[in-house]
Design a protein around this motif. Structure first.
Motif, PDB file in Angstrom:
ATOM      1  N   ILE B   7       6.037   7.523   3.552  1.00  0.00           N
ATOM      2  CA  ILE B   7       6.520   6.736   2.412  1.00  0.00           C
ATOM      3  C   ILE B   7       7.909   6.168   2.743  1.00  0.00           C
ATOM      4  O   ILE B   7       8.770   6.905   3.232  1.00  0.00           O
ATOM      5  N   TRP B  19       6.870   1.944  -0.509  1.00  0.00           N
ATOM      6  CA  TRP B  19       5.742   1.504   0.312  1.00  0.00           C
ATOM      7  C   TRP B  19       4.971   2.726   0.824  1.00  0.00           C
ATOM      8  O   TRP B  19       5.594   3.718   1.235  1.00  0.00           O
ATOM      9  N   HIS B  20       3.668   2.626   0.829  1.00  0.00           N
ATOM     10  CA  HIS B  20       2.815   3.640   1.465  1.00  0.00           C
ATOM     11  C   HIS B  20       2.390   3.064   2.813  1.00  0.00           C
ATOM     12  O   HIS B  20       1.785   1.988   2.868  1.00  0.00           O
ATOM     13  N   ALA B  28       0.177  -0.071   0.774  1.00  0.00           N
ATOM     14  CA  ALA B  28       0.426  -0.470  -0.619  1.00  0.00           C
ATOM     15  C   ALA B  28       1.919  -0.489  -0.892  1.00  0.00           C
ATOM     16  O   ALA B  28       2.707   0.146  -0.181  1.00  0.00           O
ATOM     17  N   LYS B  29       2.281  -1.223  -1.941  1.00  0.00           N
ATOM     18  CA  LYS B  29       3.683  -1.280  -2.389  1.00  0.00           C
ATOM     19  C   LYS B  29       3.699  -1.156  -3.910  1.00  0.00           C
ATOM     20  O   LYS B  29       2.903  -1.794  -4.590  1.00  0.00           O
ATOM     21  N   VAL B  30       4.589  -0.309  -4.416  1.00  0.00           N
ATOM     22  CA  VAL B  30       4.744  -0.163  -5.869  1.00  0.00           C
ATOM     23  C   VAL B  30       6.240  -0.136  -6.181  1.00  0.00           C
ATOM     24  O   VAL B  30       7.069   0.072  -5.289  1.00  0.00           O
ATOM     25  N   ILE B  52       4.561   7.766  -6.434  1.00  0.00           N
ATOM     26  CA  ILE B  52       3.530   8.042  -5.416  1.00  0.00           C
ATOM     27  C   ILE B  52       2.156   8.180  -6.081  1.00  0.00           C
ATOM     28  O   ILE B  52       1.136   7.708  -5.553  1.00  0.00           O
ATOM     29  N   GLU B  54       1.096   6.587  -8.482  1.00  0.00           N
ATOM     30  CA  GLU B  54       0.560   5.275  -8.867  1.00  0.00           C
ATOM     31  C   GLU B  54      -0.054   4.517  -7.698  1.00  0.00           C
ATOM     32  O   GLU B  54      -0.604   3.428  -7.876  1.00  0.00           O
ATOM     33  N   LEU B  55       0.064   5.074  -6.489  1.00  0.00           N
ATOM     34  CA  LEU B  55      -0.500   4.381  -5.317  1.00  0.00           C
ATOM     35  C   LEU B  55      -2.025   4.341  -5.424  1.00  0.00           C
ATOM     36  O   LEU B  55      -2.646   5.291  -5.910  1.00  0.00           O
TER      37      LEU B  55
END
Lengths: 304, 304
Positions: B7, B19-20, B28-30, B52, B54-55
């Motif tokens: 992360i 970012w994951h 992914a990006k949140v 995390i 919410e990924l």
């Protein structure tokens, strides 16, 4: 009319100050937070009457004349008093507008502000302070500096406002010290005059660098535990120094009068004296009252 | 470790971006509004785990490494990561601090910022963008300008941050356009590039006068109905022009890279190009991610 009761009002954006006079004697002074900014057009007369009702003595006479200066005469105010255009004498009763009233006993005269075409600039209220200063200093020729939220430098000659410039310095100080990242680094009322004067001198020498000198206050606070009173004084000195650098053509070799509230006026006086400029200090509120008295006197001349 | 899930976090004062990644691939990006400014020390781990969760995919592996930069490492943050002192290379994993966690699966590395002793200055987060830019441009020698709330000018040579200066320009623009008397005269998103460039040039030539040029925007708005989009562009140009006047030793005759969000970065590029300076533009968010990747790669070197 000379010894009648009358009312003088300084009507700003966020406040109003009201004096009850008999001729030229002040009987009482009251104030409220009913500034132009919080009033609709219909709200001015009630706000005025509410404050008059707070006076210790009820004003005497069949009619009650009111002379007001400031934002009550702006487009969003009680009645628009269109700007006079510099070069001009400070507006007198002949240029005032009559505000519409429901109470037939009231006669309300609102004095206009002054505008300048190029560079574009405006004042509303300061022209009355200038008039008051000139009423007390009839032969003054030179520069009047009016520090405040929007500091004005006014060139006066032969009784006229010849030209002027406004600086956003005071408003920038308020925003930076209360709302920017610097709020963590300055305190509310500390003052270190040496730090202030050093910052004035630094910024006068290198005005472009002020935006980085400001951030350095935050960095020194984080890295070196900068004293918050020193930080506040330097913040003020950087902004005033930048202003003095730009206003140099106004003050260099000139006869200067500073009209302002005590704290900020003293800061400007100190900064100017450090440049070797002799300064006369006068209280802004008293100058407003003298200016309103002068406007009333000018009405007597018309009436007589 | 090269292809593990991990992360990357850019943890600012008012936001966090996460970012994951799997190795160097972004899955992914949140983001959330859980910036450092709104969190107590105990609040960082829950805020991280909430984001995390919410990924779209749960990160895989027995341990989950997190690399974070920005305000999470400040004294009021999750764990203080003491500043490296310029001149220095942008901090790598060896200088990161481990944040205390309750969840034994998490390994959280927080990268430090960089300080400068004289003139006092600090950065937290921008050093990671510089690291990202250098990872992609290994032989870059010159100036990196990072426009934002607190714009930074960073001199980079032989892979090191040699010196830097921070300007309060962006924060002044926000305060003046949203909270000062100028808020009545500017609109929210208009842009007139010619007016912007003319104001840049004007302020570069006479930086001390900016506080009166700002008030002139208000006066022109009252007297001449100045277009609010022009007023906004001139406000921006006056402040950036003043900054360019002070930062001249940084950019004159130099190789410049501007790392920033699109709008403000374009404005700086335009202003610099108008001075005849060639500029490379790079996206700040991407540079942050590349910098966090570089930090993770430096950990692999230690581990290997």
């Amino acid at each position: 009319m000379a010894s009648e009761d009358w009312i003088a009002v300084d009507w700003g954006t966020s406040h109003m100050r009201l004096w009850h006079l008999r001729g030229s004697d002040v009987l009482a002074k009251v104030h409220s937070a009913d500034g132009m900014g919080g009033l609709t057009r219909d709200g001015f007369e009630p706000a005025l009457k509410k404050l008059i009702a707070e006076l210790p003595q009820e004003p005497q006479g069949d009619v009650l004349r009111v002379f007001a200066c400031g934002m009550a005469g702006s487009r969003q105010g009680w009645a628009e008093a269109p700007y006079a255009t510099a070069p001009c004498t400070p507006p007198s009763a002949a240029e005032a507008v009559r505000a519409p009233v429901r109470d037939g006993k009231l006669l309300v005269h609102i004095l206009p502000g002054v505008k300048q075409t190029s560079p574009a600039d405006v004042m509303r209220g300061e022209e009355t302070q200038v008039a008051g200063f000139l009423a007390l200093n009839k032969d003054f020729d030179g520069i009047i500096c009016l520090p405040g939220t929007h500091t004005k430098w006014v060139q006066v000659s032969a009784g006229e406002i010849v030209s002027f410039r406004t600086y956003l310095t005071g408003e920038m100080f308020a925003l930076l010290s209360e709302q920017s990242v610097l709020r963590h680094s300055v305190n509310e009322d500390g003052w270190e005059n040496d730090a202030f004067l050093a910052a004035v001198s630094h910024a006068m020498g290198r005005p472009a660098g002020v935006a980085s000198d400001l951030f350095a206050l935050r960095a020194e606070s984080l890295l070196d535990n900068l004293d918050p009173a020193v930080a506040r004084s330097r913040l003020s000195g950087l902004l005033i120094g930048m202003e003095l650098a730009a206003a140099r053509p106004y003050w260099l070799g000139q006869n200067i009068a500073v009209l302002g509230a005590r704290g900020i006026a003293n800061a400007y006086c100190g900064a100017l004296q450090a440049q070797g400029v002799p300064v006369t200090l006068a209280d802004a509120e008293r100058m407003t009252l003298e200016g309103l008295k002068a406007a009333r006197a000018s009405l007597q001349e018309i009436v007589t």
